[in-house]
Design an enzyme around this catalytic site. Structure first.
Site, PDB file in Angstrom:
ATOM      1  N   HIS A   1      -8.966  11.429  -0.393  1.00 33.06           N
ATOM      2  CA  HIS A   1      -8.295  10.141  -0.270  1.00 33.06           C
ATOM      3  C   HIS A   1      -7.098  10.289   0.681  1.00 33.06           C
ATOM      4  O   HIS A   1      -6.302   9.380   0.851  1.00 33.06           O
ATOM      5  CB  HIS A   1      -7.848   9.685  -1.668  1.00 33.06           C
ATOM      6  CG  HIS A   1      -7.300   8.311  -1.734  1.00 33.06           C
ATOM      7  ND1 HIS A   1      -5.962   8.054  -1.913  1.00 33.06           N
ATOM      8  CD2 HIS A   1      -7.898   7.099  -1.663  1.00 33.06           C
ATOM      9  CE1 HIS A   1      -5.757   6.751  -1.964  1.00 33.06           C
ATOM     10  NE2 HIS A   1      -6.909   6.140  -1.806  1.00 33.06           N
TER      11      HIS A   1
ATOM     12  N   HIS B   1       0.809  -1.215   0.000  1.00 34.35           N
ATOM     13  CA  HIS B   1       0.000   0.000   0.000  1.00 34.35           C
ATOM     14  C   HIS B   1       0.843   1.266   0.000  1.00 34.35           C
ATOM     15  O   HIS B   1       0.312   2.375   0.003  1.00 34.35           O
ATOM     16  CB  HIS B   1      -0.901  -0.042   1.246  1.00 34.35           C
ATOM     17  CG  HIS B   1      -2.116   0.802   1.171  1.00 34.35           C
ATOM     18  ND1 HIS B   1      -2.338   1.864   2.020  1.00 34.35           N
ATOM     19  CD2 HIS B   1      -3.186   0.750   0.345  1.00 34.35           C
ATOM     20  CE1 HIS B   1      -3.498   2.418   1.737  1.00 34.35           C
ATOM     21  NE2 HIS B   1      -4.035   1.765   0.725  1.00 34.35           N
TER      22      HIS B   1
END
Length: 613
Positions: free
Chosen positions: A503, A249
């Site tokens: 985000h 990630h």
């Protein structure tokens, strides 16, 4: 009728479509909370470094002054103040994060007045004229800041990313585009990491020429390490080992230029169009001169290390991140076709560039199972604890710590995990060890810490936004309706930019005095700290601590990366935050945005995203 039922009803009213199909072209940036069953442990021990000074932390000063009267800004605040856009030609409004040369403090948010004065002086020397912009008030003169693509950030910078849905931004901050992060020319090698990336996409090649060698770090769940060249191109794709339930990630960039400069970028954005066009994200940028050019680039006396490599924990941790994310074999493969690349060995990272002006602390999560405090402290939320301790930001007994944690994914929270994370965020290893002195049963029965706020958009906020990027926000009904889910810690997320969805993964921490001060003077020390990076506020990202004081264990599912810096004043805290502060607690009838309840909206978002391709 339950809150979920009311939310679903409102969604149905918004669209007459009855389809049950859910699809998205957006990156699925969610995380699983399942613990990894793998016994593999990736080494994450940094090299031995000298312990940073703790008594005098170097905080960021952020001032959002737009006063007509320059004398209204305090002397301390003048050192580093945020800039605002001065022309309609500027795509998004300003926060320049470069540092003034007169101070040794780290400068992530720069002094607009100082920048203007220096630029005017340069103009007068070369053109014999001032560069001002006329306004309605003749006493108020402004200058247009240099284009972002041409600026250097040798003292670090934070920027929100540009979004078409908040241009100009409501808060006056300057937003950065991907092409401005990369720069216009001179790039010789790029090492990039992203959760979402398609090698067939034309998005990245539109900003980085196909002739430039690129190493792309990605990851696939439940797969071993791999390295391969993409066709006959200059793109090499590499991936670390990932166990079931984990993801790669991290979102970082190492950009190497022909003049010897290295640009380090730690971001919340994936390398996809949506994250740099529709959703709002945040990036940290630090430029580093090569040691051979350090004194020439930064000026006489600017670099305390000259041309001598000195170990720096940021650099050594980043070297371990590169090893953990399988960059080493990618470099070897790249050298076969590009023998002259400017970065040939991972160990060169700390030896060939000047890290002396880096003041941020790097925080990494490396997937694996860890035993013993020496290993546990290198990753996940215990690494956050170590970073805060190194910055002198451990919470004092006279203050209460409040943390506001925003991400794009909501985890399966338990009061046990919230307490262990909160202790790490307080910066005290002894307290974390004391947590493990409690029996497992007592840990489960702990009350939820009152200093934790989880910031995530409600259904109403999403419906009142641009709605672009809704498929990148994750909170499922099962988690929300879980018997012990602490719904009382949920707060609404509204971007300071305007109607854009975020985000951004960020933690804003503040120190609140437990007792009212008898003095009218400002309390000494920083007002708090900020984390920015890829970590969502979840167990999978930050790790789950178990075991006992003598035999502690930490399980981390994901590969994550972020940075931590101090914040000086309450005003600085507000300016650093991506969301409107103070965030508003969920009220009666409020529920988080949940994709599965609003399939029609998600399908429309998918269609809109396809139109952008």
């Amino acid at each position: 009728m339950s809150r979920l039922s009311r939310a679903a009803s409102r969604a149905c009213d918004a669209s007459s479509s009855k389809t049950r199909y859910v699809a998205s072209s957006a990156v699925d940036d969610s995380e699983t909370e399942d613990e990894s069953d793998s016994e593999w442990i990736q080494s994450m021990q940094p090299k031995t470094v000298s312990e940073p000074a703790k008594k005098h932390p170097q905080p960021i000063i952020i001032v959002d002054s737009d006063s007509e009267d320059s004398n209204s800004v305090s002397t301390a605040s003048k050192l580093l103040s945020s800039s605002r856009a001065t022309s309609s030609n500027v795509p998004a409004n300003a926060v320049d994060l470069d540092k003034t040369k007169e101070t040794s403090q780290p400068a992530f948010l720069s002094d607009r007045a100082q920048m203007e004065a220096e630029r005017l002086a340069r103009r007068k020397r070369t053109l014999g004229d001032s560069d001002t912009i006329a306004g309605n008030d003749a006493k108020r003169q402004r200058t247009t800041p240099p284009p972002l693509a041409s600026r250097m950030f040798y003292d670090g910078a934070f920027f929100p990313t540009y979004t078409i849905h908040a241009n100009p931004r409501a808060d006056g901050r300057e937003a950065i585009r991907f092409e401005e992060v990369v720069g216009k020319s001179g790039l010789k090698l790029a090492i990039l990491s992203s959760y979402g990336f398609s090698p067939e996409s034309s998005w990245l090649p539109s900003y980085i020429d196909s002739s430039i060698p690129v190493i792309m770090v990605v990851g696939k769940e439940d797969s071993g390490p791999s390295t391969a060249r993409f066709g006959n191109s200059n793109l090499i794709i590499t991936a670390p080992r990932l166990s079931k339930g984990g993801c790669m990630h991290m979102k970082y960039m190492l950009l190497f230029y022909g003049d010897g400069r290295l640009r380090v970028v730690v971001s919340t954005a994936n390398l996809v169009s949506q994250d740099w066009k529709h959703l709002e994200n945040m990036v940290f940028i630090q430029d580093l001169a090569s040691l051979s050019a350090s004194s020439r680039v930064l000026g006489s006396g600017a670099s305390t290390q000259g041309t001598t490599p000195v170990e720096h924990d940021f650099a050594t941790i980043f070297e371990n991140v590169l090893r953990a994310t399988n960059v080493r074999p990618a470099l070897e493969l790249m050298k076969q076709t590009h023998p002259a690349i400017p970065f040939r060995s991972i160990s060169d990272l700390s030896k060939q560039w000047d890290w002396s002006r880096v003041t941020a602390q790097l925080v990494a999560s490396i997937a694996g199972k860890y035993e013993g405090w020496s290993r546990i402290k290198t990753t996940g939320h215990p690494r956050l604890l170590q970073a805060l301790d190194a910055l002198g930001l451990a919470n004092s007994k006279d203050h209460k710590l409040v943390i506001e944690c925003q991400g794009s994914s909501i985890g399966s929270y338990t009061t046990q995990w919230l307490n262990q994370f909160y202790i790490s965020a307080s910066g005290h290893l002894s307290a974390l060890k004391g947590f493990l002195d409690l029996s497992e049963g007592k840990r489960r029965k702990l009350d939820c810490p009152t200093g934790v706020k989880v910031v995530f958009s409600t259904f109403e906020t999403v419906m009142n936004s641009s709605r672009r990027g809704v498929n990148s926000l994750f909170c499922d009904v099962k988690k929300w309706e879980a018997k012990n889910f602490p719904q009382g810690i949920m707060y609404d997320s509204k971007s300071r930019a305007g109607k854009a969805l975020m985000h951004t993964k960020q933690i804003i921490a503040t120190f609140k005095q437990k007792k009212a001060s008898k003095s009218d003077s400002e309390p000494s020390g920083p007002a708090g700290w900020m984390y920015v990076g890829s970590h969502n506020f979840t167990l999978a990202a930050w790790g789950n601590l178990s075991g006992t004081r003598d035999k502690p264990q930490l399980t981390v599912n994901n590969f994550e990366l972020g940075v931590v810096v101090p914040l000086t004043t309450v005003q600085d805290v507000d300016m650093a935050s991506a969301w409107e502060r103070p965030p508003q607690k969920y009220g009666k009838g409020d529920v988080p945005w949940m994709k599965e309840l609003h399939e029609e909206i998600c399908q429309q978002e998918m269609l809109d995203a396809m139109m952008d391709l």
